[in-house]
Scaffold this motif. Structure first.
Motif, short mmCIF file in Angstrom:
data_model
loop_
_atom_site.label_atom_id
_atom_site.label_comp_id
_atom_site.label_asym_id
_atom_site.label_seq_id
_atom_site.Cartn_x
_atom_site.Cartn_y
_atom_site.Cartn_z
N VAL A 182 1.06 48.09 -2.72
CA VAL A 182 0.86 46.64 -2.76
C VAL A 182 2.21 45.94 -2.85
N ALA A 183 2.29 44.74 -2.28
CA ALA A 183 3.53 43.97 -2.38
C ALA A 183 3.26 42.50 -2.10
N GLN A 184 4.03 41.66 -2.74
CA GLN A 184 3.98 40.23 -2.44
C GLN A 184 5.39 39.68 -2.52
N THR A 185 5.64 38.65 -1.74
CA THR A 185 6.91 37.93 -1.87
C THR A 185 6.76 36.96 -3.03
N PRO A 186 7.85 36.49 -3.60
CA PRO A 186 7.70 35.36 -4.51
C PRO A 186 7.14 34.17 -3.72
N PHE A 187 6.37 33.31 -4.40
CA PHE A 187 5.80 32.13 -3.73
C PHE A 187 6.57 30.89 -4.17
N SER A 188 6.87 30.03 -3.21
CA SER A 188 7.62 28.82 -3.54
C SER A 188 7.24 27.72 -2.55
N PRO A 189 7.62 26.47 -2.87
CA PRO A 189 7.17 25.36 -2.04
C PRO A 189 7.79 25.34 -0.65
N ASN A 190 8.95 25.93 -0.49
CA ASN A 190 9.60 25.83 0.81
C ASN A 190 10.56 26.98 1.02
N LYS A 191 10.10 28.01 1.69
CA LYS A 191 10.97 29.16 1.96
C LYS A 191 11.70 28.91 3.27
N SER A 192 12.64 27.96 3.22
CA SER A 192 13.27 27.53 4.47
C SER A 192 14.28 28.55 4.99
N GLY A 193 14.65 29.52 4.19
CA GLY A 193 15.57 30.54 4.68
C GLY A 193 14.87 31.66 5.44
N GLU A 194 13.52 31.65 5.42
CA GLU A 194 12.79 32.76 6.01
C GLU A 194 11.72 32.28 6.99
N THR A 195 11.65 32.96 8.12
CA THR A 195 10.59 32.68 9.09
C THR A 195 9.35 33.50 8.70
N TYR A 196 8.25 33.27 9.41
CA TYR A 196 7.04 34.08 9.19
C TYR A 196 7.36 35.56 9.32
N ALA A 197 8.14 35.87 10.34
CA ALA A 197 8.46 37.28 10.61
C ALA A 197 9.28 37.87 9.46
N ASP A 198 10.19 37.07 8.91
CA ASP A 198 11.00 37.56 7.78
C ASP A 198 10.10 37.86 6.58
N LEU A 199 9.14 36.96 6.32
CA LEU A 199 8.22 37.16 5.20
C LEU A 199 7.36 38.39 5.43
N ALA A 200 6.90 38.57 6.68
CA ALA A 200 6.06 39.71 7.02
C ALA A 200 6.82 41.01 6.79
N TYR A 201 8.07 41.03 7.22
CA TYR A 201 8.90 42.24 7.07
C TYR A 201 9.14 42.55 5.59
N GLU A 202 9.40 41.50 4.81
CA GLU A 202 9.65 41.69 3.37
C GLU A 202 8.41 42.30 2.69
N ALA A 203 7.23 41.72 2.96
CA ALA A 203 6.01 42.22 2.33
C ALA A 203 5.69 43.64 2.79
N THR A 204 5.86 43.89 4.10
CA THR A 204 5.54 45.21 4.65
C THR A 204 6.44 46.30 4.07
N THR A 205 7.75 46.05 4.06
CA THR A 205 8.68 47.08 3.58
C THR A 205 8.47 47.34 2.09
N LYS A 206 8.20 46.28 1.33
CA LYS A 206 7.95 46.47 -0.11
C LYS A 206 6.66 47.26 -0.35
N ALA A 207 5.64 47.00 0.45
CA ALA A 207 4.37 47.74 0.28
C ALA A 207 4.55 49.21 0.63
N LEU A 208 5.31 49.49 1.69
CA LEU A 208 5.59 50.89 2.07
C LEU A 208 6.36 51.59 0.96
N GLU A 209 7.33 50.90 0.42
CA GLU A 209 8.15 51.45 -0.67
C GLU A 209 7.28 51.73 -1.89
#
Ligand SMILES: [Zn+2]
Lengths: 382, 156
Positions: A9-36
């Motif tokens: 299981v994995a989740q990114t931190p949630f915030s009002p505006n993740k302007s440094g990250e695109t959808y794809a960046d968020l998807a990659y972060e969650a996926t790699t953390k879940a695999l780990e």
């Protein structure tokens, strides 16, 4: 049903505006953390489900657009399929793909960024274009109609729904992934403006950005990979009619039915006693009360008295939303998947507000106006 | 080679999605809107198995999964079964701070989502009798009913 495990299981931190990250960046972060978390590599994953909504992403086929960030293009390319709806529905589909016998493992991903679109216009588009959309309502005003119907039917005083905000935002203080963490009083909540009476501003789940992922596997796969599994004991998904004017908004037959079916699968007779902790999807505070009734935690009309009894506090008989729930972090689509993830963490003994000796947890997701559809999960340790 | 570092500022691409649609109202809604447009009459459809009268009308009763073949006139007056007001700016609002209501028309079993007018929110009550105000120039859509107003106002 064959045994299905949640092993990562994995989740990114949630915030009002993740302007440094695109959808794809968020998807990659969650996926790699879940695999780990599962101790797996992308090569080990049998198939992938991504969950999203095109209107929020502002593009069509939004789910395929994040496929490569979820590992779908890896190697010769993997089987990827998509769900438009809450993350709990993505997980439901992911589970059935394993039960079909075709796959030993499924990665389920959900993403959304509410900061990028206009939630009012997007949820106005939930309404039927012929009869209803021109009236200008949206998900908030739909919830307001439901809240009024519920309060009016059972004479629920405003302080009781405000209690859900006070409890959940305080629980969120220890949750590093939460978007809103604050110590509030009932008076603070009831003094906040009412953008759609009877709902107060502080009673509305925030609009968050983020992503989450989990990995489901067969029992033999979980054993082979030495994972720390949490088991699916029961699950059901039910929906009711679409138009608000055709529904009895003070109740939720779809949730009642989903809960009873999931309980039956899990062999639960008395949910209040047999469930140690619940993570439920409340888009507005009143929903925690109403959903508690339909989940069978208390009698109909008693949702207010139930929360007032402190039974759902961290140290109560049946803690609800120890993570802070959706009132503290609410990326629509992702929010239901996070409920499953928080339930898994509770059963592993790794939650931020750990419920002592939690053996069985309930996770709940919803989708549609005023909770048109509901998905109930019962997860167990053994 | 330089590694990728976070830039000093972040950028957005601002745009909007604007796609024209022409959603077919279908036979049922077309007839409903034509009755309002041409005769200021409101019709519902009745399910033959559960006798539920749908207004706005629909072709299929979801409860019985059967065909609602029968048309019957309902209203035009009815009562409020729920209401709220959008006290914020919203691009979809047909008027500023619209009061949205669920209106159960006389003879109907389901409520119509519509606007309530000419009554402050504080004075609205569930169960209050209302009556429709029809627009002067009717186009064959849901806003041919301008809004519903408390029934007593209509009679003085
Ligand atoms: Zn019927």
């Amino acid at each position: 049903m064959d045994k299905i495990a949640v092993i990562g299981v994995a989740q990114t931190p949630f915030s009002p505006n993740k302007s440094g990250e695109t959808y794809a960046d968020l998807a990659y972060e969650a996926t790699t953390k879940a695999l780990e978390d599962a101790g797996l590599a992308i090569a080990d994953i049998g198939n992938i489900i991504t969950t999203s909504n095109d209107f929020w992403d502002g593009r069509t086929i939004s789910s395929m657009a994040v496929g490569d960030s979820a590992g779908a293009a890896y190697g010769e390319g993997k089987n990827i399929s998509t769900v438009e709806g809450d993350g709990t529905l993505g997980a439901f589909y992911g589970m059935t793909r394993i039960l079909s016998g075709s796959y030993e493992s499924t990665l389920v991903l959900a993403h959304s960024k509410l900061s990028e679109g206009n939630n009012h216009l997007i949820t106005n588009a939930f309404f039927d274009p012929t009869y209803e959309r021109a009236i200008g309502m949206d998900s908030l005003t739909a919830s307001a109609l439901q809240a009024q119907s519920y309060y009016n039917r059972y004479k629920i005083p405003p302080r009781q729904s405000a209690l859900a905000v006070v409890k959940n935002r305080a629980n969120a203080i220890r949750n590093p992934n939460a978007h809103l963490q604050e110590e509030l009083t009932i008076e603070d909540v009831l003094r906040s403006p009412q953008p759609a009476p009877p709902i107060h501003e502080m009673e509305i789940a925030p609009e968050s950005d983020g992503a989450a992922a989990l990995i489901l596997t067969t029992e033999s796969f979980a054993k082979k990979h030495g994972a720390k599994p949490v088991w699916i004991e029961g699950v059901s998904f039910c929906a009711e009619g679409h138009r608000l004017g055709e529904r009895r908004l003070w109740e939720s037959p779809a949730l009642r039915q989903a809960a009873q079916k999931a309980y039956k699968m899990a062999g639960i007779d008395n949910p209040r006693k047999d469930i140690d902790v619940a993570e439920i999807y409340e888009a507005c505070s009143y929903q925690e009360l109403l959903w508690s009734e339909e989940l069978g935690f208390c009698a109909q009309g008693q949702g207010g008295a139930f929360i007032e009894s402190r039974a759902t506090q961290l140290k109560g008989e049946l803690p609800i939303n120890p993570s802070g729930g959706c009132l503290s972090a609410h990326a629509i689509i992702v929010a239901g998947l996070v409920r499953i993830i928080e339930a898994v963490l509770q059963l592993r003994g790794e939650a931020v507000n750990q419920v002592e000796d939690a053996k069985r947890a309930l996770a709940h997701g919803q989708y549609g106006l005023a909770g048109q559809s509901h998905c109930v999960w019962i997860l167990g340790k053994n | 080679m330089n590694s990728i570092e976070a830039p000093e500022t972040l950028l957005w691409r601002e745009s909007r999605i604007k796609i024209p649609y022409a959603w077919a109202a279908g036979e049922t809604a077309s007839r409903f809107f034509i009755e309002i447009r041409d005769r200021k009459k409101i019709f519902g459809t009745k399910c033959p198995s559960c006798d539920k009268v749908y207004c706005p009308p629909k072709k299929t009763c979801g409860d019985c999964f059967s065909n609602c073949g029968e048309w019957l006139e309902v209203g035009p007056d009815g009562e409020i079964t729920g209401f709220t007001q959008a006290l914020y700016e919203g691009g979809a609002h047909p008027v500023k701070n619209p009061v949205g209501g669920l209106i159960l028309l006389r003879g109907a079993s389901t409520a119509m989502l519509h606007l309530i007018g000419q009554c402050p929110l504080e004075e609205l009550k569930i169960g209050m009798k209302v009556t429709p105000v029809f627009k002067e120039n009717r186009q064959g859509n849901i806003l041919d009913i301008l809004h519903f107003i408390p029934a007593k106002q209509n009679h003085g």
